[in-house]
Motif scaffolding. Structure first.
Motif, PDB file in Angstrom:
ATOM      1  N   ARG A 143      49.851  45.252  35.493  1.00 47.79           N
ATOM      2  CA  ARG A 143      50.398  43.901  35.565  1.00 47.79           C
ATOM      3  C   ARG A 143      50.218  43.185  34.232  1.00 47.79           C
ATOM      4  O   ARG A 143      51.015  42.320  33.855  1.00 47.79           O
ATOM      5  N   LEU A 174      47.929  34.143  36.551  1.00 49.57           N
ATOM      6  CA  LEU A 174      49.248  33.834  35.991  1.00 49.57           C
ATOM      7  C   LEU A 174      49.353  34.372  34.569  1.00 49.57           C
ATOM      8  O   LEU A 174      50.366  34.978  34.187  1.00 49.57           O
ATOM      9  N   ALA A 175      48.270  34.177  33.813  1.00 47.93           N
ATOM     10  CA  ALA A 175      48.269  34.666  32.428  1.00 47.93           C
ATOM     11  C   ALA A 175      48.378  36.187  32.397  1.00 47.93           C
ATOM     12  O   ALA A 175      49.091  36.748  31.555  1.00 47.93           O
ATOM     13  N   ARG A 212      49.770  38.153  34.707  1.00 50.48           N
ATOM     14  CA  ARG A 212      51.126  38.565  35.069  1.00 50.48           C
ATOM     15  C   ARG A 212      52.099  38.290  33.921  1.00 50.48           C
ATOM     16  O   ARG A 212      52.965  39.093  33.617  1.00 50.48           O
ATOM     17  N   ALA A 213      51.924  37.136  33.280  1.00 48.38           N
ATOM     18  CA  ALA A 213      52.824  36.792  32.180  1.00 48.38           C
ATOM     19  C   ALA A 213      52.631  37.733  30.990  1.00 48.38           C
ATOM     20  O   ALA A 213      53.596  38.078  30.304  1.00 48.38           O
ATOM     21  N   GLU A 239      54.819  40.483  31.581  1.00 45.93           N
ATOM     22  CA  GLU A 239      56.249  40.184  31.705  1.00 45.93           C
ATOM     23  C   GLU A 239      56.828  39.636  30.422  1.00 45.93           C
ATOM     24  O   GLU A 239      57.873  40.072  29.954  1.00 45.93           O
ATOM     25  N   ASN A 240      56.132  38.657  29.884  1.00 43.97           N
ATOM     26  CA  ASN A 240      56.672  37.925  28.746  1.00 43.97           C
ATOM     27  C   ASN A 240      55.533  37.436  27.858  1.00 43.97           C
ATOM     28  O   ASN A 240      55.151  36.270  27.904  1.00 43.97           O
ATOM     29  N   ALA A 299      55.408  34.160  25.808  1.00 45.49           N
ATOM     30  CA  ALA A 299      55.222  32.920  26.553  1.00 45.49           C
ATOM     31  C   ALA A 299      53.739  32.612  26.725  1.00 45.49           C
ATOM     32  O   ALA A 299      53.321  31.457  26.691  1.00 45.49           O
ATOM     33  N   VAL A 300      52.952  33.665  26.911  1.00 46.28           N
ATOM     34  CA  VAL A 300      51.506  33.479  27.044  1.00 46.28           C
ATOM     35  C   VAL A 300      50.935  32.947  25.738  1.00 46.28           C
ATOM     36  O   VAL A 300      50.160  31.993  25.712  1.00 46.28           O
ATOM     37  N   GLN A 335      51.384  29.398  25.042  1.00 37.79           N
ATOM     38  CA  GLN A 335      50.463  28.499  25.743  1.00 37.79           C
ATOM     39  C   GLN A 335      49.102  28.457  25.062  1.00 37.79           C
ATOM     40  O   GLN A 335      48.179  27.813  25.560  1.00 37.79           O
ATOM     41  N   VAL A 340      47.133  37.052  24.129  1.00 40.91           N
ATOM     42  CA  VAL A 340      47.634  38.189  24.895  1.00 40.91           C
ATOM     43  C   VAL A 340      46.667  39.362  24.772  1.00 40.91           C
ATOM     44  O   VAL A 340      46.353  40.052  25.744  1.00 40.91           O
TER      45      VAL A 340
END
Lengths: 349, 313
Positions: free
Chosen positions: B35, B174-175, B177-178, B181-182, B185-186, B189, B193
């Motif tokens: 994930r 959320l971090a 999963r992000a 995925e992307n 975007a993390v 914020q 990563v």
């Protein structure tokens, strides 16, 4: 921390990095030798002596290197196209099965015809075994790592079933083993009375052929392009899926040759311990060679030397021979780091 | 006994849940890694190391829970190695994963031989005992199957709930999963990563090792070579089968384990007409089949196996 590309290094520097990786591996495994209460220098000396200290040791190392050249080539070819074939172990066993099925008297042919026939059929069987996962990858997007790994278990059980059933040697005293192959199906020994056999010569020839294919043919170019950048390859009109399937056929066929050569050249029959993980060790061999087919010869001999030397060492010093497996696994990891360092600067900011 | 009757016996489902337990831990571990965007092929070796570490701690006089903790720490260490090589250094997750499996396995065997040079049969320990939950365990079949297990099995179910809750109900989830995925975007914020991915791989690997330790401290009572026997690879298939969702992966693991328990019983009643190897092949074949069935509609984490470098797109 970030990685910045650096200009391609000279050949000398490129060759220096595997050596640095091996040196690092030796330093790291020294800790284990110390933990075993032995002196690293004397243990590594014993390993080197056991691997290359006498004519017998050297021939034993080359004998052990033979299947590793085949599996190393199989992996080098596949990984170059980023086809993650972790199933060389299964393909090897299928090669062994074919050798026994055709070589125990089913075909009454002279050696010069029988052996090429066995080679072709064995390669075809190994190729087909990898074609399955490759088609699943290109057609359905199923990850080939998991399917090839799971196939290793299935094929080993299949072989076990054959050895207790159809292929069981009636004179085997109940052991799960096949009959010996007939004399016409045996590869001759290179030196009378020694274990080194013509499988080694076939392995060397295969390495040269694979090198030519990779460097000089359209297929080789396609494989490299697909591995480097599949999207880009597709964009310039390379049939990516077809190139992957061809890669699978070549890789599976090469791995099957390891099984053929072990049965026909060395063991004579098929047992469940035909391979102590040559399929997996082939991954290390290929990576140490930086996927270069000719480099595979050198790295297979090196890795074989570690195993043969460690066996001899563990009889003399009280260090478990599993140290060889640790050294080989460690060298895989140090090697990928070394390759990275030839291509990138690591910047800390 | 009839082949169908088996399915309605409590003992069958007790066995199925027991077989599922190590798979649940390890599948959750792999799921967390993936994930966050990292395929962890070190799983097979990490489970081996965990199985040994847990057993050896108890064998050397430690508590069972201490054994579990040591196993988790050993798993976390191999996870850290994997994460360092694949996340900041961006090395091939395939090659590093296989390397970690080879290293963890061979290191385990080396230490086993070093610690116990002379033993021929593996020494035994006193494993976790079943702990029936009062009341619930007396519900016929269902209650017996779920609530007469060892504490570690209950922990396996708790781990699914915990992973699901963290992934879907907390900012850190959320971090994670992000990051899979992307990742940009993390980073936008202000979250690293690299940090998220490394953390996920370390925690996930600890869970894998606990799954291995389940085998030596709960299902069986000793460590032997090749005891993981492809379970790690099966867990990778289970993650795909479960579409990277903890609940679905749990169901997959239980179905798989039920099938595995069933083939053992079929083998017994088949009376040796069918070679036993055919039955043993079925779990592996089933895993491949499951992968094919879900492959078309699989929704991968979009950044799975894609290395992230700050400032790049």
């Amino acid at each position: 921390m970030r990685l910045e590309p650096k200009p391609a290094p000279s050949l000398a520097v490129t060759l220096l990095f595997p050596l640095a990786a091996i040196a690092t591996t030796l330093m790291l495994t020294s800790i284990l030798v110390l933990a075993a209460g032995a002196s690293p220098l004397s243990v590594f000396y014993l390993v080197a002596k056991g691997a290359a200290g006498s004519q017998f040791a050297l021939l034993e190392t080359l004998t052990r290197a033979t299947p590793l050249i085949f599996t190393g080539l199989a992996i080098a070819v596949a990984f170059r196209a980023k086809l993650w074939n972790i199933g060389a172990e299964a393909q090897l066993y299928i090669g062994g099965v074919v050798t026994v099925v055709l070589g125990t008297g089913a075909l009454p042919l002279p050696s010069v015809i029988l052996i090429p026939v066995i080679i072709v059929v064995a390669m075809a069987a190994g190729a087909l075994l990898l074609l399955g996962p490759a088609v699943l990858k290109t057609r359905f997007g199923v990850d080939e790592v998991v399917t090839t790994l799971l196939l290793n278990f299935i094929v080993l059980l299949f072989v076990s079933m054959l050895l207790e059933g159809m292929l069981k040697d009636p004179m085997g005293l109940g052991w799960p083993q096949s009959q010996k192959v007939v004399a016409e199906a045996q590869l001759p020994r290179l030196i009378q009375g020694k274990r080194l056999h013509y499988g080694f010569v076939i392995a060397l020839a295969s390495a040269v052929v694979v090198w030519v294919v990779m460097k000089k043919t359209v297929l080789g170019y396609e494989m490299r392009a697909v591995g480097f950048n599949p999207e880009g390859a597709r964009f310039v009109g390379i049939p990516v899926n077809r190139a992957l399937l061809k890669t699978a056929l070549l890789s599976g066929g090469l791995a099957a040759l390891a099984g053929f050569s072990e049965v026909s050249g060395l063991k004579g029959n098929l047992t469940l311990d035909l391979s102590p993980g040559y399929g997996y060790t082939g991954i290390v061999v290929a990576m140490l060679a930086m996927l270069n087919p000719l480099g595979v010869i050198a790295s297979a001999i090196f890795v074989a030397g570690i195993f043969v030397g460690a066996d001899a060492m563990s009889r003399a010093a009280k260090v478990p021979s599993y140290i060889a497996d640790v050294m080989v696994a460690t060298s895989l990891l140090t090697m990928v780091v070394a390759i990275l360092l030839t291509r990138f600067w690591i910047r800390w900011r | 006994m009839d082949a169908l009757e088996i399915l309605f016996t409590a003992s069958f489902w007790v066995a199925a849940i027991r077989i599922a337990s190590p798979l649940i831990f390890a599948t959750m571990g792999e799921l967390i890694c993936e994930r966050a965007g990292v395929l962890n092929l070190g799983i097979e070796g990490i489970m081996t190391a965990g199985a040994f570490a847990g057993w050896f701690t108890v064998y050397s006089g430690g508590d069972l829970w201490a054994g579990l903790l040591v196993a988790a720490l050993v798993g976390a260490m191999f996870g850290l190695l994997h994460a360092t090589l694949t996340v900041p250094l961006g090395l091939s997750q395939h090659v590093v994963g296989i390397g970690v499996t080879l290293l963890a396995t061979s290191l385990t065997y080396f230490i086993y031989r070093l610690a116990l040079p002379e033993v021929t049969s593996p020494p035994k320990i006193e494993p976790f005992q079943p702990l029936p939950i009062p009341g619930l365990s007396s519900i016929p079949v269902f209650g017996e199957a779920l609530f007469t297990q060892t504490p570690l099995t209950y922990l396996a179910f708790v781990s699914v709930a915990a992973v699901a809750w963290i992934l879907y109900r907390t900012p850190i989830g959320l971090a994670v999963r992000a990051a899979g995925e992307n990742p940009s975007a993390v980073e936008a914020q202000g979250i690293s990563v690299t940090g998220i991915r490394m953390g996920a791989v370390v925690i996930g690997s600890a869970l894998m090792a606990v799954g291995g330790a389940f085998l030596t401290t709960s299902a069986f009572n000793s460590f032997f070579f090749q005891m993981i026997n492809g379970r790690g690879w099966i867990c990778i298939a289970l993650v795909v089968f479960g579409s990277w969702r903890p609940g679905k992966a749990l169901i997959g693991a239980i179905l798989f384990a039920a099938f595995d328990a069933y083939q053992v019983r079929l083998q017994q009643i088949s009376g040796g007409i069918v070679p036993y190897q055919i039955f043993l092949m079925m779990p592996y074949a089933l895993s491949i089949l499951a992968l094919i069935l879900v492959a078309r509609r699989a929704t991968y984490p979009k950044a799975l196996m894609i290395t992230y470098q700050k400032g790049e797109r």
